[in-house]
Design a protein around this motif. Sequence first.
Motif, PDB file in Angstrom:
ATOM      1  N   ALA A 136      82.137  65.182  96.413  1.00 56.47           N
ATOM      2  CA  ALA A 136      81.815  63.878  95.845  1.00 56.47           C
ATOM      3  C   ALA A 136      81.029  62.966  96.782  1.00 56.47           C
ATOM      4  O   ALA A 136      80.015  62.376  96.386  1.00 56.47           O
ATOM      5  N   ASP A 137      81.463  62.822  98.036  1.00 59.07           N
ATOM      6  CA  ASP A 137      80.793  61.883  98.941  1.00 59.07           C
ATOM      7  C   ASP A 137      79.341  62.261  99.184  1.00 59.07           C
ATOM      8  O   ASP A 137      78.431  61.444  99.035  1.00 59.07           O
ATOM      9  N   GLY A 138      79.134  63.515  99.571  1.00 59.39           N
ATOM     10  CA  GLY A 138      77.777  63.965  99.845  1.00 59.39           C
ATOM     11  C   GLY A 138      76.918  64.006  98.605  1.00 59.39           C
ATOM     12  O   GLY A 138      75.712  63.723  98.656  1.00 59.39           O
ATOM     13  N   LEU A 139      77.521  64.335  97.463  1.00 60.07           N
ATOM     14  CA  LEU A 139      76.769  64.403  96.215  1.00 60.07           C
ATOM     15  C   LEU A 139      76.247  63.032  95.824  1.00 60.07           C
ATOM     16  O   LEU A 139      75.089  62.892  95.407  1.00 60.07           O
ATOM     17  N   GLY A 140      77.079  62.018  95.974  1.00 60.40           N
ATOM     18  CA  GLY A 140      76.626  60.667  95.660  1.00 60.40           C
ATOM     19  C   GLY A 140      75.447  60.249  96.511  1.00 60.40           C
ATOM     20  O   GLY A 140      74.480  59.652  96.021  1.00 60.40           O
ATOM     21  N   GLU A 141      75.492  60.578  97.797  1.00 64.28           N
ATOM     22  CA  GLU A 141      74.383  60.238  98.691  1.00 64.28           C
ATOM     23  C   GLU A 141      73.104  60.964  98.284  1.00 64.28           C
ATOM     24  O   GLU A 141      72.008  60.388  98.302  1.00 64.28           O
ATOM     25  N   LEU A 142      73.230  62.251  97.924  1.00 65.05           N
ATOM     26  CA  LEU A 142      72.065  63.028  97.517  1.00 65.05           C
ATOM     27  C   LEU A 142      71.445  62.456  96.245  1.00 65.05           C
ATOM     28  O   LEU A 142      70.217  62.302  96.146  1.00 65.05           O
ATOM     29  N   VAL A 143      72.274  62.145  95.268  1.00 60.07           N
ATOM     30  CA  VAL A 143      71.769  61.588  94.016  1.00 60.07           C
ATOM     31  C   VAL A 143      71.040  60.267  94.266  1.00 60.07           C
ATOM     32  O   VAL A 143      69.945  60.035  93.735  1.00 60.07           O
ATOM     33  N   ARG A 144      71.630  59.407  95.082  1.00 61.03           N
ATOM     34  CA  ARG A 144      70.973  58.118  95.367  1.00 61.03           C
ATOM     35  C   ARG A 144      69.635  58.322  96.068  1.00 61.03           C
ATOM     36  O   ARG A 144      68.650  57.625  95.764  1.00 61.03           O
ATOM     37  N   GLY A 168      66.305  66.523 102.288  1.00 65.21           N
ATOM     38  CA  GLY A 168      64.869  66.534 102.515  1.00 65.21           C
ATOM     39  C   GLY A 168      64.143  67.497 101.591  1.00 65.21           C
ATOM     40  O   GLY A 168      63.036  67.202 101.126  1.00 65.21           O
ATOM     41  N   ASP A 169      64.762  68.646 101.298  1.00 67.83           N
ATOM     42  CA  ASP A 169      64.130  69.610 100.394  1.00 67.83           C
ATOM     43  C   ASP A 169      64.061  69.074  98.969  1.00 67.83           C
ATOM     44  O   ASP A 169      63.048  69.225  98.273  1.00 67.83           O
ATOM     45  N   TYR A 170      65.138  68.440  98.518  1.00 67.36           N
ATOM     46  CA  TYR A 170      65.130  67.864  97.167  1.00 67.36           C
ATOM     47  C   TYR A 170      64.071  66.769  97.058  1.00 67.36           C
ATOM     48  O   TYR A 170      63.356  66.678  96.050  1.00 67.36           O
ATOM     49  N   ARG A 227      67.286  73.576  97.314  1.00 68.02           N
ATOM     50  CA  ARG A 227      66.853  73.692  98.707  1.00 68.02           C
ATOM     51  C   ARG A 227      66.496  75.132  99.021  1.00 68.02           C
ATOM     52  O   ARG A 227      66.992  76.078  98.391  1.00 68.02           O
ATOM     53  N   ASN A 228      65.630  75.312 100.010  1.00 69.73           N
ATOM     54  CA  ASN A 228      65.326  76.655 100.493  1.00 69.73           C
ATOM     55  C   ASN A 228      66.549  77.262 101.170  1.00 69.73           C
ATOM     56  O   ASN A 228      67.395  76.545 101.737  1.00 69.73           O
ATOM     57  N   LYS A 229      66.635  78.557 101.125  1.00 65.80           N
ATOM     58  CA  LYS A 229      67.801  79.257 101.648  1.00 65.80           C
ATOM     59  C   LYS A 229      68.024  78.985 103.129  1.00 65.80           C
ATOM     60  O   LYS A 229      69.168  78.886 103.598  1.00 65.80           O
ATOM     61  N   ASP A 230      66.933  78.850 103.889  1.00 65.96           N
ATOM     62  CA  ASP A 230      67.063  78.669 105.332  1.00 65.96           C
ATOM     63  C   ASP A 230      67.168  77.202 105.753  1.00 65.96           C
ATOM     64  O   ASP A 230      67.138  76.888 106.942  1.00 65.96           O
ATOM     65  N   THR A 231      67.284  76.293 104.785  1.00 64.70           N
ATOM     66  CA  THR A 231      67.482  74.878 105.104  1.00 64.70           C
ATOM     67  C   THR A 231      68.979  74.598 105.169  1.00 64.70           C
ATOM     68  O   THR A 231      69.693  74.812 104.183  1.00 64.70           O
ATOM     69  N   PRO A 232      69.494  74.126 106.290  1.00 65.28           N
ATOM     70  CA  PRO A 232      70.931  73.839 106.379  1.00 65.28           C
ATOM     71  C   PRO A 232      71.304  72.661 105.484  1.00 65.28           C
ATOM     72  O   PRO A 232      70.464  71.803 105.177  1.00 65.28           O
ATOM     73  N   ASN A 233      72.557  72.636 105.063  1.00 67.36           N
ATOM     74  CA  ASN A 233      73.008  71.581 104.145  1.00 67.36           C
ATOM     75  C   ASN A 233      72.790  70.176 104.697  1.00 67.36           C
ATOM     76  O   ASN A 233      72.514  69.241 103.945  1.00 67.36           O
ATOM     77  N   GLU A 234      72.912  70.027 106.014  1.00 68.95           N
ATOM     78  CA  GLU A 234      72.725  68.684 106.575  1.00 68.95           C
ATOM     79  C   GLU A 234      71.273  68.207 106.446  1.00 68.95           C
ATOM     80  O   GLU A 234      70.995  67.010 106.594  1.00 68.95           O
TER      81      GLU A 234
END
Length: 361
Positions: A192-200, A158-160, A147-154
């Motif tokens: 773990a929770d957020g990572l699973g969502e990102l991978v999916r 979208g960046d990926y 992700r871009n540095k200025d993109t918040p984690n929430e």
Amino acid sequence: MYRRLARPLLFRLDAEDAHHLTLGVLEAASKVPGWPALARAVASPAPALGQTLFGQPFASPIGLAAGLDKNAVAVPAFAALGFGFLEVGTVTPRPQPGNARPRLFRLLEDEALINRMGFNNAGAGALHARLSALSTRPAPVWVNIGRNKDTPNEEAAGDYLKCVQALHDVADAFVINVSSPNTPGLRALQAADGLGELVRAVLQEVERGRVHNLRRLPVLVKLAPDLHPADFEASVGAVQAAGAHGLIVSNTTLSRDGLFSGRAGEAGGLSGRPLTRKSTALVREAYRLTGGTLPIVGVGGIFSPADAYAKLRAGASLLEVYSALVYEGPGLVRRLNRGLADLLARDGVQNVAGIVGVDAR
């Protein structure tokens, strides 16, 4: 020759200046007609090192780690050194300059590097242009995305997804980077929770892209070596449950244990020889946690054929190098390939896949 002549000259330069100079030479070499193909023929790995993973052929298990050729300017030259695959990036949707210089440091006494580059790259559009301009694909080219540095984690997902959308037709795999220590807050995405969502989400986007070009691209996740054992287990489990195709173990570390260099206090991620044992242990643990069902790419402190062999025996199917190239030079890849072939012959193993995970079972 590299250690006696080229390295002393390069090491007189600032580490990042030497990096750009070397990349410039390799970029120029990539454009010399016929040279990359001839060099690849000379450096061709032994047949025993070949294997097929993710439906892709790998002539050697030795790959180039992300970060060295972020913008894919020298893919033909790197492939000519004998690499079985190349990982470019980390790339972000929009170009960004990264952190302020100086941001790359050699720790000579430790044969290590510290970097706080901060995902400096020319952006997904520029990377697409370079990869699409390649007349041939000399080895699988994986794209490490962030992700871009200025993109918040929430909003990070979208960046990926933007990177996948922009590069699906030119990548041979995607690597989800949630483990760099140099983008504020990025490592929180390993939970773990957020990572699973990102991978999916990434897997769904890759599948949508397949509708248009019929290529099923593998998706791997790169983890940090600094996770608490329970968190590492949870993250590995989340990656596997989400359906990722592989793991990369590991990224750089924030630990400074056992260092001798006066540069040890520099902020950033540490790579090189100090990670050799730690990363091998983590490969072994990841192999155990996954039951050997998820291909693992072992990274960290591979300087010799013995280092590479140990990671394969611990459970890695593929390997990547970066820091050792700085200290050992371009001949490292050929030496690793030859040494691995000799070790397989010594142990009576017909193919490199036959020793993967033997020390972790």
